[in-house]
Design an enzyme around this catalytic site. Sequence first.
Site, PDB file in Angstrom:
ATOM      1  N   HIS A 176       1.157  -1.226   0.043  1.00 24.54           N
ATOM      2  CA  HIS A 176      -0.187   0.426   0.158  1.00 24.54           C
ATOM      3  C   HIS A 176       1.213   1.395  -0.079  1.00 24.54           C
ATOM      4  O   HIS A 176       0.920   2.328   0.521  1.00 24.54           O
ATOM      5  CB  HIS A 176      -1.061  -0.246   0.865  1.00 24.54           C
ATOM      6  N   ASP A 216       1.566  -3.422  -8.892  1.00 24.32           N
ATOM      7  CA  ASP A 216       1.890  -4.908  -9.488  1.00 24.32           C
ATOM      8  C   ASP A 216       2.109  -4.768 -11.109  1.00 24.32           C
ATOM      9  O   ASP A 216       2.770  -5.852 -11.227  1.00 24.32           O
ATOM     10  CB  ASP A 216       0.251  -5.007  -9.215  1.00 24.32           C
TER      11      ASP A 216
END
Length: 400
Positions: free
Chosen positions: A44, A189
Site C-alpha cells: 500500500h 503490480d
Amino acid sequence: MSRAEPMSTGEPMSTAADGFHRLYGSPPEGVWAAPGRVNLIGEHTDYNDGFALPFALPHRTEVAAARRPDRTLRIHSAGFPSGVVTLDLEGAGGLDPARPPRGPHGWAAYPAAVAWALLDAGLPLGGADLHIRSDVPTGAGLSSSAALEVATALALTDLYAVPLARPDLAALARRAENAYVGVPCGVMDQMASACATAGHALHLDTRTLEQRHIPFDCAAAGLRLLVIDTRVQHALGDGAYAERLASCHGAAAALGLPALRDLPYEELEQALARLDDPVRRRRVRHVVTENERVVRVEELLRAGRLRETGPLLTEGHASLRDDYEVSCPELDLAVSTAEAAGAYGARMTGGGFGGSALALIDADGEAAVTRAVTEAFAAAGFEPPRVTSAAPAAGAARIL
C-alpha cells in the site's frame, strides 16, 4: 466494482496455442505471457509514491493472439464457460475515464480495458482474437489481474509492432484498471509483472518508476519463502481500497506534502501530532514505516543477510493489521502459526482482506510449517490453505 479476475485453469500452460487454434480455426501469430507477483515488502505504498520490493512468480497468464482485418476484439478465457466476448473498438480513442465505454464485466473487463487504454493513448492498434489461459491463483493477493493486463498489453503492442518501453506498458495497464475497471490501484503490480527478472527482487520507486534488481536467492542461503494462500477471496473495488487511498491523500494534503512518500521517517512522530483524525494517523504511520522497511530489507538483501529480514516482515504485518487494517483472521493465523513453527518472519502480501501470507523459513522446515498452518486452519474451522514455495521468476515475454 469488485475484481472478477481471470480464473486459473490448473491445466498445462503449453496448450494456449492449441486452444486458440481449436477456438478460432487457425493458429495464433504468437503467445505472450506475464507472471503474477509476490510483494516481499512495501504494501500500500505505491499509490503514495513510495517504495516496494516485489518479485515475479513462475505462475503466469498466457495470451495467444492474432490480428484481425477489422476493429473487433474477440476475447476468450479457458477458465470461464461464458464463450467468446466480442468488443467493437471503432471510435475507441479519446475515451473519457469519467464515463467509461460500455463493455464486458467480470474477467473480460480487464483485456477490454487494456485495449481501450492503449487506443486512448493514441497507439495504432487494430482488432485481434485473444485466447487466455492462466495458472496464477485468483483472489490470492498474487496479482492475477495485473498478469492478465500486462500479457494483453504485450500481445497487442507486439502484434501491431508498436514499440513501448516496459514501464510505459505497465503504466497503461494500471490506467486500464484504474479508469475502466474501477480499482484505484497503484502501479507496483503491473511493474513487477512487466519488468521483473529471474533471481531478483525488483526495488521500485513508484514515483519515478526507477528500478533496481536486487539479488534474492533463498536457496543459496539455505532458506525458502513460502506462500500461504488462505483461499479467502478479496475484492478491492468495493470501497475499502478507495477509502484508504483517499485517507492517505487527505493526510498528505493536510501535512502540506505532495504525497506521504515525502514525509521523512525521522519526522514521523512530529507529523502525526499535527493530524487530528486517528484513522489518518494510523494510515500515515503504516505508509512511512513501510517505506523505511523496504529500504532496510534491500540493504539486508544486498549484504546477503536474508535471515535478518524476517523480523521486518513480521513488523510489516503488524502494521498492515493494526494501522492499515487490511488483514483478516485467516492471514493473522497463518502468520502467527508460521512463526511459532520456526519461520524467521511472516506477513500478509497483496492488498489484503484475504489472499496470501509469506513466511521465510529454513529450507528443511517446509513440511513442518505447512503441517502446522494446515492444522491450525482446521482447528479454527477455516478452509484448508494452499501452501507453495516461491522463487523470483522472469517478467513478461513473448514465448511463442
